[in-house]
Design an enzyme around this catalytic site. Structure first.
Site, mmCIF file in Angstrom:
data_model
loop_
_atom_site.group_PDB
_atom_site.id
_atom_site.type_symbol
_atom_site.label_atom_id
_atom_site.label_comp_id
_atom_site.label_asym_id
_atom_site.label_seq_id
_atom_site.Cartn_x
_atom_site.Cartn_y
_atom_site.Cartn_z
ATOM 1 N N GLY A 55 -12.169 -1.986 7.864
ATOM 2 C CA GLY A 55 -12.435 -2.999 6.847
ATOM 3 C C GLY A 55 -11.563 -2.827 5.622
ATOM 4 O O GLY A 55 -11.832 -3.407 4.563
ATOM 5 N N SER A 56 -10.472 -2.071 5.739
ATOM 6 C CA SER A 56 -9.715 -1.621 4.574
ATOM 7 C C SER A 56 -8.864 -2.668 3.872
ATOM 8 O O SER A 56 -8.332 -2.399 2.799
ATOM 9 C CB SER A 56 -8.822 -0.435 4.961
ATOM 10 O OG SER A 56 -9.601 0.688 5.256
ATOM 11 N N SER A 100 -9.615 0.884 1.991
ATOM 12 C CA SER A 100 -8.694 1.798 1.354
ATOM 13 C C SER A 100 -7.500 1.108 0.683
ATOM 14 O O SER A 100 -6.671 1.770 0.075
ATOM 15 C CB SER A 100 -8.167 2.792 2.399
ATOM 16 O OG SER A 100 -7.475 2.122 3.448
ATOM 17 N N LYS A 124 0.832 -1.196 0.000
ATOM 18 C CA LYS A 124 0.000 0.000 0.000
ATOM 19 C C LYS A 124 0.870 1.250 0.000
ATOM 20 O O LYS A 124 1.982 1.246 0.558
ATOM 21 C CB LYS A 124 -0.896 -0.042 1.245
ATOM 22 C CG LYS A 124 -2.003 0.978 1.300
ATOM 23 C CD LYS A 124 -2.911 0.674 2.475
ATOM 24 C CE LYS A 124 -4.141 1.576 2.488
ATOM 25 N NZ LYS A 124 -5.100 1.157 3.537
#
Length: 596
Positions: free
Chosen positions: A228-229, A205, A130
């Site tokens: 919940g990303s 995300s 990420k």
């Protein structure tokens, strides 16, 4: 004038960053832009464990792996716009030479008859990350134009561990601005699309990561999760993940949109193309003793699950002869509905399919609703207040200009924050008593910046909820909880506007700090997953009514649908075992191969 100047600076910097990304891709050696060969396709489909074995025995060179996955990652980027930073040059100049030196020493020891335990558990494994992960010499702007050019001056502990384990970090992936959305769109890098259907979101995300993994452009990835990303992207895109409990995975030295926010802790977590890769990658991280790299990691070695579904030391001590035996039947608590947004037919069907398979295997299934004092809705209320207790000031302070684009869902939250408190109270009263929607009113009523005493009160409520669930789990004698990750499959473009509050199925486990995994089960079927004839959206509460505006089984046909497996705090190994149990019960392994 100042407003216009800020926007002009924002526009200039975002264009510069986009040009930098495209220039970096264009400047890669020609070998990364040629068509994939048959041998490279084989490498893309090879499990991580086998890649590591091939690298150790010398049958595959790490540069071949990097070439194959870089090619595929660039294809994924062209299809979905999933990449932010391209680390291929770093991989060529640092990761691979460092790995080759270590392998040479390892082989020399073998030639000398001094073979020792391998210290490169992830040798040659391509790892994507990420955009929040800090890598020396690269930006981590996470979609903020204000952060462009703030180049990291050191590798985070996570990146150092990956290098030492022999892994090859090679790309970073896209996120939503503010990191508070189930889409992955920002004004710097643009919108990431779902590889299964470009009209839909890959999740957020950690959506860029999910899109890349689903397309086969990486085998193992790393994301973050605060509501919940990692789990929503896994559900939307059809991959595997586990949301780790706080202290179980490295997180120090990276960036976030809300530094200092500790009401609901964000955690870093692994994401993978297959369940086998997820287990292998997790174990590889733990062979490196991550607590020696990162002060936030608890010194808990990797454990295994015995025949009684108990976590035991890998040495097998205190197992009392249960090693190697068939595990007893598991006891699953199924939460069919969070009391806020009922699962759509597609998501309900996936859950029913898993329950049926587990029951056929002999496992015990019970329906649960949670403790009376900490129902899912109550957990959603507490979590949403805690996460945004600063009134959004921290993530908003990172914008260059008030004219800068923001996520459609976050825009709604910010607008409501800015309303006078008396108006909010009147509006909440109206929603509760006139619209007869107490659930929505309960979320709106206290949507304001919190004072210190108010923050402490919420933390106390959080701890009460954790105690209630602890006692409830013991009372029901559960091994796992099973539920949907989200009420809907992947949402369409700008769907966050209608689903910003529909996050209870994942958010509550962040509040409780439980380990929770998501795995793909099926795909939306337009023939099987239509709404029942008697369905009336007007009969739903406002949160569910808004979300169900987006449910379209025809448009969503072919999108992945997953289920969520929850274990108690720090039970990541057990959650993995539960996910394996489901695959065994279903008698199949999810495999999309390489998407066209």
């Amino acid at each position: 004038m100042v407003l216009g100047l800020g926007y002009a600076i924002h526009w200039r910097d975002r264009r510069r960053k986009q040009a930098e990304r495209e220039t970096t891709i264009a400047s890669l050696p020609e070998k990364y832009r040629t068509p994939l060969t048959s041998s490279e396709i084989d490498l893309l489909l090879t499990p991580s464990s086998q890649l590591v074995q091939h690298v150790h025995d010398g049958s595959v060179h790490t540069s071949q792996i990097l070439s194959a996955f870089t090619k595929r990652a660039l294809q994924a980027h062209e299809r979905t716009n999933c990449l932010t930073e391209i680390l291929v040059k770093r991989a060529e100049q640092k990761s691979i030479p460092q790995l080759e030196r270590k392998l040479a020493r390892e082989r020399q020891k073998e030639d000398d008859g001094r073979r020792r335990k391998k210290r490169l558990p992830l040798a040659g494994v391509p790892v994507s990350m990420k955009d929040t992960v800090c890598v020396d010499g690269y930006d981590s702007c996470i979609g903020y134009s204000k952060w462009i050019g703030r180049t990291s001056w050191r590798d985070s502990p996570l990146v150092k561990l990956l290098d030492d384990a022999g892994a090859i970090p090679f790309v970073k992936t896209n996120v939503p601005i503010t990191l508070l959305s189930f889409e992955s769109t920002n004004p710097v890098f643009g919108r990431t699309k779902n590889p299964h259907n470009p009209r839909y979101s890959p999740g957020g995300s950690t959506g860029g990561e999910a899109a890349l993994l689903a397309f086969g452009g990486s085998r193992c990835g790393i994301g973050t999760d605060v509501a919940g990303s990692v789990r929503i992207p896994a559900h939307y895109s059809g991959i595997y993940t586990i949301r780790c409990s706080s202290g179980r995975f490295l997180k120090a030295g990276n960036v976030t949109s809300m530094p200092g926010q500790e009401g609901v802790l964000a955690v870093y977590s692994p994401m993978c193309k297959t369940l086998g890769d997820l287990s292998f990658f997790f174990k590889g991280i733990y062979e490196m003793c991550p607590w020696k790299y990162d002060h936030t990691v608890l010194p808990i070695p990797w454990r295994r699950v015995n025949s009684r579904w108990e976590l035991v030391n890998t040495s097998g001590q205190n197992e009392e002869g249960h090693a190697g035996k068939e595990r007893r039947r598991a006891r699953w608590g199924v939460m069919w509905d969070d009391g806020v947004v009922p699962p759509s037919p597609a998501c309900r069907r996936a859950l029913e399919e898993v329950v049926s398979a587990l029951r056929s295997r002999g496992d015990e299934i019970i329906t649960i609703a949670g403790p009376e004092t900490a129902q899912p809705y109550e957990c959603l209320r507490i979590a949403s207040q805690l996460l945004n207790s600063d009134g959004g000031k921290t993530f908003l302070s990172q914008f260059t200009s008030l004219l800068e684009w923001n996520d459609t869902g976050v825009v709604q939250l910010v607008r409501y924050f800015r309303l006078p408190w008396i108006f909010k109270r009147i509006h909440a009263w109206f929603v509760h008593y006139i619209r007869r929607d107490p659930l929505r009113a309960g979320l709106l009523r206290d949507w304001n910046e919190k004072s210190v005493p108010e923050q402490w009160k919420l933390v106390a409520e959080r701890e009460n909820a954790r105690e209630a669930w602890f006692n409830y789990w013991n009372k029901e004698d559960l091994d796992f909880i099973l539920t949907v990750p989200h009420a809907l499959p992947a949402i369409p473009e700008d769907g966050s506007r209608d689903t910003v509050s529909a996050c209870g199925y994942t958010f509550m486990w962040n509040l409780l700090d439980y380990a929770a995994g998501v795995m793909p089960i099926t795909k939306v079927d337009k023939e099987l997953d239509g709404l029942p004839a008697d369905f009336r959206r007007k009969n739903l509460n406002g949160i569910a009514r808004s979300a169900y505006k987006l449910y379209d089984p025809v448009g969503m046909h072919g999108l992945p649908v997953g289920v969520q497996v929850i274990g108690r705090r720090l039970e990541e190994e057990k959650v993995l075992a539960g996910m394996e149990r489901i695959e065994e019960a279903l008698g199949r392994v999810w495999d999309d191969g390489l998407l066209d």
